[in-house]
Write a protein that holds these residues in place. Structure first.
Motif, PDB file in Angstrom:
ATOM      1  N   VAL A 270       0.873  -1.175   0.000  1.00 58.39           N
ATOM      2  CA  VAL A 270       0.000   0.000   0.000  1.00 58.39           C
ATOM      3  C   VAL A 270       0.913   1.228   0.000  1.00 58.39           C
ATOM      4  O   VAL A 270       1.691   1.427   0.932  1.00 58.39           O
ATOM      5  CB  VAL A 270      -0.939   0.019   1.212  1.00 58.39           C
ATOM      6  CG1 VAL A 270      -1.821   1.269   1.188  1.00 58.39           C
ATOM      7  CG2 VAL A 270      -1.809  -1.240   1.244  1.00 58.39           C
ATOM      8  N   THR A 271       0.837   2.042  -1.040  1.00 59.34           N
ATOM      9  CA  THR A 271       1.739   3.175  -1.225  1.00 59.34           C
ATOM     10  C   THR A 271       0.954   4.475  -1.281  1.00 59.34           C
ATOM     11  O   THR A 271      -0.044   4.575  -2.002  1.00 59.34           O
ATOM     12  CB  THR A 271       2.545   3.016  -2.530  1.00 59.34           C
ATOM     13  OG1 THR A 271       3.304   1.809  -2.472  1.00 59.34           O
ATOM     14  CG2 THR A 271       3.484   4.201  -2.736  1.00 59.34           C
ATOM     15  N   ALA A 272       1.421   5.482  -0.531  1.00 59.56           N
ATOM     16  CA  ALA A 272       0.816   6.812  -0.545  1.00 59.56           C
ATOM     17  C   ALA A 272       1.700   7.771  -1.323  1.00 59.56           C
ATOM     18  O   ALA A 272       2.923   7.795  -1.129  1.00 59.56           O
ATOM     19  CB  ALA A 272       0.613   7.321   0.879  1.00 59.56           C
ATOM     20  N   LEU A 273       1.094   8.563  -2.186  1.00 57.97           N
ATOM     21  CA  LEU A 273       1.789   9.622  -2.929  1.00 57.97           C
ATOM     22  C   LEU A 273       1.311  10.960  -2.389  1.00 57.97           C
ATOM     23  O   LEU A 273       0.111  11.250  -2.414  1.00 57.97           O
ATOM     24  CB  LEU A 273       1.467   9.523  -4.421  1.00 57.97           C
ATOM     25  CG  LEU A 273       1.799   8.192  -5.100  1.00 57.97           C
ATOM     26  CD1 LEU A 273       1.268   8.176  -6.532  1.00 57.97           C
ATOM     27  CD2 LEU A 273       3.299   7.930  -5.095  1.00 57.97           C
ATOM     28  N   ILE A 274       2.240  11.757  -1.864  1.00 59.88           N
ATOM     29  CA  ILE A 274       1.872  13.042  -1.285  1.00 59.88           C
ATOM     30  C   ILE A 274       2.598  14.169  -2.006  1.00 59.88           C
ATOM     31  O   ILE A 274       3.596  13.941  -2.675  1.00 59.88           O
ATOM     32  CB  ILE A 274       2.181  13.089   0.230  1.00 59.88           C
ATOM     33  CG1 ILE A 274       3.694  12.951   0.485  1.00 59.88           C
ATOM     34  CG2 ILE A 274       1.416  12.013   0.975  1.00 59.88           C
ATOM     35  CD1 ILE A 274       4.089  13.129   1.942  1.00 59.88           C
ATOM     36  N   GLY A 275       2.083  15.369  -1.841  1.00 57.00           N
ATOM     37  CA  GLY A 275       2.708  16.517  -2.480  1.00 57.00           C
ATOM     38  C   GLY A 275       1.701  17.637  -2.625  1.00 57.00           C
ATOM     39  O   GLY A 275       0.488  17.411  -2.566  1.00 57.00           O
ATOM     40  N   PRO A 276       2.169  18.862  -2.790  1.00 55.68           N
ATOM     41  CA  PRO A 276       1.260  19.987  -2.981  1.00 55.68           C
ATOM     42  C   PRO A 276       0.510  19.867  -4.300  1.00 55.68           C
ATOM     43  O   PRO A 276       0.866  19.054  -5.168  1.00 55.68           O
ATOM     44  CB  PRO A 276       2.190  21.199  -2.970  1.00 55.68           C
ATOM     45  CG  PRO A 276       3.534  20.666  -3.335  1.00 55.68           C
ATOM     46  CD  PRO A 276       3.581  19.265  -2.812  1.00 55.68           C
ATOM     47  N   ASN A 277      -0.533  20.670  -4.469  1.00 60.21           N
ATOM     48  CA  ASN A 277      -1.279  20.670  -5.722  1.00 60.21           C
ATOM     49  C   ASN A 277      -0.352  20.985  -6.887  1.00 60.21           C
ATOM     50  O   ASN A 277       0.479  21.886  -6.815  1.00 60.21           O
ATOM     51  CB  ASN A 277      -2.405  21.710  -5.665  1.00 60.21           C
ATOM     52  CG  ASN A 277      -3.499  21.315  -4.691  1.00 60.21           C
ATOM     53  OD1 ASN A 277      -3.722  20.135  -4.444  1.00 60.21           O
ATOM     54  ND2 ASN A 277      -4.172  22.301  -4.120  1.00 60.21           N
ATOM     55  N   GLY A 278      -0.507  20.195  -7.958  1.00 61.24           N
ATOM     56  CA  GLY A 278       0.310  20.422  -9.137  1.00 61.24           C
ATOM     57  C   GLY A 278       1.693  19.830  -9.068  1.00 61.24           C
ATOM     58  O   GLY A 278       2.516  20.062  -9.967  1.00 61.24           O
ATOM     59  N   SER A 279       1.978  19.031  -8.042  1.00 60.90           N
ATOM     60  CA  SER A 279       3.335  18.492  -7.868  1.00 60.90           C
ATOM     61  C   SER A 279       3.584  17.232  -8.679  1.00 60.90           C
ATOM     62  O   SER A 279       4.730  16.796  -8.813  1.00 60.90           O
ATOM     63  CB  SER A 279       3.592  18.188  -6.388  1.00 60.90           C
ATOM     64  OG  SER A 279       2.689  17.186  -5.925  1.00 60.90           O
ATOM     65  N   GLY A 280       2.519  16.612  -9.217  1.00 57.02           N
ATOM     66  CA  GLY A 280       2.714  15.424 -10.048  1.00 57.02           C
ATOM     67  C   GLY A 280       2.273  14.116  -9.432  1.00 57.02           C
ATOM     68  O   GLY A 280       2.608  13.045  -9.948  1.00 57.02           O
ATOM     69  N   LYS A 281       1.509  14.170  -8.332  1.00 56.14           N
ATOM     70  CA  LYS A 281       1.036  12.924  -7.703  1.00 56.14           C
ATOM     71  C   LYS A 281       0.232  12.076  -8.689  1.00 56.14           C
ATOM     72  O   LYS A 281       0.441  10.867  -8.811  1.00 56.14           O
ATOM     73  CB  LYS A 281       0.175  13.247  -6.477  1.00 56.14           C
ATOM     74  CG  LYS A 281       0.863  14.017  -5.385  1.00 56.14           C
ATOM     75  CD  LYS A 281      -0.022  14.194  -4.172  1.00 56.14           C
ATOM     76  CE  LYS A 281      -1.287  14.989  -4.458  1.00 56.14           C
ATOM     77  NZ  LYS A 281      -1.016  16.391  -4.869  1.00 56.14           N
ATOM     78  N   SER A 282      -0.704  12.731  -9.393  1.00 54.56           N
ATOM     79  CA  SER A 282      -1.553  11.998 -10.334  1.00 54.56           C
ATOM     80  C   SER A 282      -0.739  11.461 -11.502  1.00 54.56           C
ATOM     81  O   SER A 282      -1.056  10.397 -12.055  1.00 54.56           O
ATOM     82  CB  SER A 282      -2.676  12.901 -10.848  1.00 54.56           C
ATOM     83  OG  SER A 282      -3.538  13.274  -9.787  1.00 54.56           O
ATOM     84  N   ALA A 283       0.321  12.176 -11.887  1.00 57.58           N
ATOM     85  CA  ALA A 283       1.182  11.691 -12.964  1.00 57.58           C
ATOM     86  C   ALA A 283       1.880  10.393 -12.557  1.00 57.58           C
ATOM     87  O   ALA A 283       1.977   9.451 -13.354  1.00 57.58           O
ATOM     88  CB  ALA A 283       2.214  12.752 -13.331  1.00 57.58           C
ATOM     89  N   VAL A 284       2.357  10.334 -11.314  1.00 65.44           N
ATOM     90  CA  VAL A 284       3.017   9.111 -10.828  1.00 65.44           C
ATOM     91  C   VAL A 284       1.999   7.981 -10.713  1.00 65.44           C
ATOM     92  O   VAL A 284       2.278   6.834 -11.080  1.00 65.44           O
ATOM     93  CB  VAL A 284       3.708   9.371  -9.475  1.00 65.44           C
ATOM     94  CG1 VAL A 284       4.336   8.089  -8.931  1.00 65.44           C
ATOM     95  CG2 VAL A 284       4.774  10.455  -9.616  1.00 65.44           C
ATOM     96  N   LEU A 285       0.789   8.303 -10.212  1.00 63.80           N
ATOM     97  CA  LEU A 285      -0.275   7.301 -10.125  1.00 63.80           C
ATOM     98  C   LEU A 285      -0.590   6.748 -11.514  1.00 63.80           C
ATOM     99  O   LEU A 285      -0.699   5.529 -11.701  1.00 63.80           O
ATOM    100  CB  LEU A 285      -1.521   7.933  -9.508  1.00 63.80           C
ATOM    101  CG  LEU A 285      -2.690   6.994  -9.198  1.00 63.80           C
ATOM    102  CD1 LEU A 285      -2.387   6.164  -7.949  1.00 63.80           C
ATOM    103  CD2 LEU A 285      -3.980   7.783  -8.984  1.00 63.80           C
ATOM    104  N   GLY A 286      -0.732   7.651 -12.487  1.00 64.26           N
ATOM    105  CA  GLY A 286      -1.026   7.215 -13.843  1.00 64.26           C
ATOM    106  C   GLY A 286       0.103   6.428 -14.463  1.00 64.26           C
ATOM    107  O   GLY A 286      -0.120   5.433 -15.165  1.00 64.26           O
ATOM    108  N   ALA A 287       1.340   6.854 -14.198  1.00 60.24           N
ATOM    109  CA  ALA A 287       2.497   6.129 -14.724  1.00 60.24           C
ATOM    110  C   ALA A 287       2.518   4.699 -14.206  1.00 60.24           C
ATOM    111  O   ALA A 287       2.851   3.758 -14.943  1.00 60.24           O
ATOM    112  CB  ALA A 287       3.788   6.851 -14.344  1.00 60.24           C
ATOM    113  N   ALA A 288       2.149   4.518 -12.943  1.00 58.23           N
ATOM    114  CA  ALA A 288       2.088   3.168 -12.368  1.00 58.23           C
ATOM    115  C   ALA A 288       1.020   2.336 -13.063  1.00 58.23           C
ATOM    116  O   ALA A 288       1.244   1.176 -13.437  1.00 58.23           O
ATOM    117  CB  ALA A 288       1.808   3.258 -10.866  1.00 58.23           C
ATOM    118  N   GLY A 289      -0.151   2.927 -13.257  1.00 55.04           N
ATOM    119  CA  GLY A 289      -1.235   2.186 -13.892  1.00 55.04           C
ATOM    120  C   GLY A 289      -0.920   1.771 -15.317  1.00 55.04           C
ATOM    121  O   GLY A 289      -1.338   0.694 -15.776  1.00 55.04           O
TER     122      GLY A 289
END
Length: 479
Positions: A36-55
């Motif tokens: 179970v991995t959490a991705l944290i960061g301010p808005n616009g920092s790229g969390k969703s990009a890393v999530l998408g890259a994993a998927g």
């Protein structure tokens, strides 16, 4: 579960993603050391990009879902590339396998892409049912529903109750349309439709239903896990993901802005997205704000862990008086992170506050006072403070005893406990917890605070030197 990942003891598992280039990231690796991995960061920092890259490592996820290309403004997508190390015992029972996703010639190219069940829960999951167009027919007076209402699956109901903290034993679900469902709740004798559910309530039931139906070794992707949830429910949802990871060998990756979501995870499970970099380790959301340059005070001080934060905070609270309100001390998990963050802020002209780094006495980083990197005294921090106070017990035992919330007559008992703990302790990080238990189940923060306060009062030279440096930095910002 950490050992299970290290041993590659999964049928299917995303072990590593190397982001060669994508959005603001270049040459960054992320390893999924905990299921179970959490991705944290301010808005616009790229969390969703890393999530998408994993998927995008897997066939069911179309890269365009996370990375659509616009005819306007997306000219820079050429050369985007992510490389993966995967566990798939069906394809190779002994070794990791390598796969790649890359964007070239205006389209995504993935060779020999691996298949795996992937569930993605986006932000839209918390849109209230009454605002979803697919349910509009249910609100019409002419609509007639003929399909039966059924009880929730027993395991689903149990897990939902653990997360929401309320019974859903009387909740019902019915088929709607071709492949959709609709829920009916109950309070007392009153039924009510999903139109009147809280957004978080509905999303939790739907997520848990799909996760329980998913096969073993599935991958779960969740955007902003705390959306629509009370902080306690957020923590319980992460606890559920850990439990189902153990029970069904699933892997889950989620983005979050919530400290509650991080509270039950090991440090290895947390990755921060900061200025195009990926940093592993526990950062509070408050510390993350400071690391990303969002500080409202005149000075940010970066240290490597919570004990160092408490130590520096105690020194400056005692010495700075009113100036203490002008500083923030942040633990950023590791001396390397502390030094790198400080250097980044010190050389960034856009940062409006001053920065200082205080490393532990046993840090491998180099002290450089001219560059604002200074070292705490001693070697191992917890042990340094403990031994310093132990060496002065004849002078300060009475004050220490009362500061630890014990009666004055308990002084000799406290002394004996300190001597016993120092003889038997194997992990200095546990010294204050062990002593607190020994002297009567006093909480660790109280015991630690007593030792630190007395250390400050008996080590004036170092404390005054640090306070003077801090005051000069605060004055420089004021001028």
């Amino acid at each position: 579960m950490l050992d299970k990942v290290r041993g590659h003891d999964y049928g299917k598992y995303l072990f590593k993603a190397s982001i060669v280039r994508i959005r603001g990231f270049s040459g960054e690796d992320i390893t999924f050391d905990f299921p179970v991995t959490a991705l944290i960061g301010p808005n616009g920092s790229g969390k969703s990009a890393v999530l998408g890259a994993a998927g995008c490592a897997y066939k069911p996820v179309k890269p365009g879902t996370f990375f659509p290309k616009s005819a306007v403004g997306d000219e820079s997508m050429g050369g985007w590339r992510v490389e993966y190390d995967l566990i798939d015992k069906r394809l190779n029972p002994r070794q990791l396998i390598r796969r790649t996703s890359n964007f070239r010639q205006a389209k995504w190219v993935r060779g020999d892409v691996v298949d795996r069940e992937v569930l993605f829960f986006g932000i839209e999951r918390t849109v209230p049912a009454g605002e979803k167009t697919r349910y509009k027919a249910l609100a019409r007076s002419t609509y007639i529903h003929k399909l039966p209402l059924k009880q929730l699956n027993g395991e689903v109901a149990t897990q939902v109750e653990h997360v929401l903290g309320k019974s859903v034993a009387d909740y019902r679900v019915t088929q709607y349309g071709f492949d959709d469902t609709f829920f009916v709740g109950k309070t007392g004798h009153n039924n009510y439709s999903e139109f009147h559910f809280g957004a978080g309530e509905s999303s939790i039931i739907r997520m848990i239903t799909r996760i329980e139906q998913a096969p073993e070794n599935s991958l779960i992707l969740i955007e902003e896990i705390e959306n629509g949830l009370h902080p306690v429910a957020t923590r319980r949802m992460v606890e559920y993901l850990i439990e189902v990871a153990e029970r069904k060998s699933i892997q889950a990756i989620f983005t979050t802005h919530s400290d509650y979501a991080l509270s039950v995870l090991p440090d290895e499970a947390i990755w921060a997205c900061i200025d195009g970099r990926l940093r592993q380790g526990r950062l509070s959301v408050e510390a993350l704000r400071a690391v990303s340059g969002r500080v409202d005070k005149k000075l940010a001080i970066f240290v490597e862990d919570e004990f160092a934060k408490a130590w520096v905070d105690t020194i400056l609270r005692e010495k700075l008086a009113a100036d203490y309100d002008q500083i923030e001390v942040h633990a950023v998990h590791g001396d390397g992170n502390a030094v790198a963050t400080h250097r980044s802020h010190s050389t960034n002209p856009a940062v409006t506050f001053k920065s200082l780094c205080v490393i532990d006495g046993d840090s491998s980083q180099h002290e450089d006072k001219d560059a604002g990197i200074i070292r705490l005294p001693g070697t191992q921090p917890e042990l340094t403070v403990f031994e310093s106070i132990r060496g002065k017990l004849d002078e300060i035992l009475a004050v220490l005893t009362v500061s630890c919330q014990r009666a004055p007559e308990a002084q000799e008992s406290v002394r004996r406990s300190i001597e016993e703990i120092i003889r038997t302790n194997r992990d200095p990080h546990l010294l204050y917890n062990q002593l607190g238990i020994k002297i009567g189940f006093i909480s660790e923060p109280i015991v630690r605070g007593a030792f630190l306060t007395l250390w400050v009062r008996t080590n004036q030279e170092y404390c005054q030197e640090l306070a003077t440096r801090v005051q000069s930095l605060i004055k420089a910002v004021s001028n």
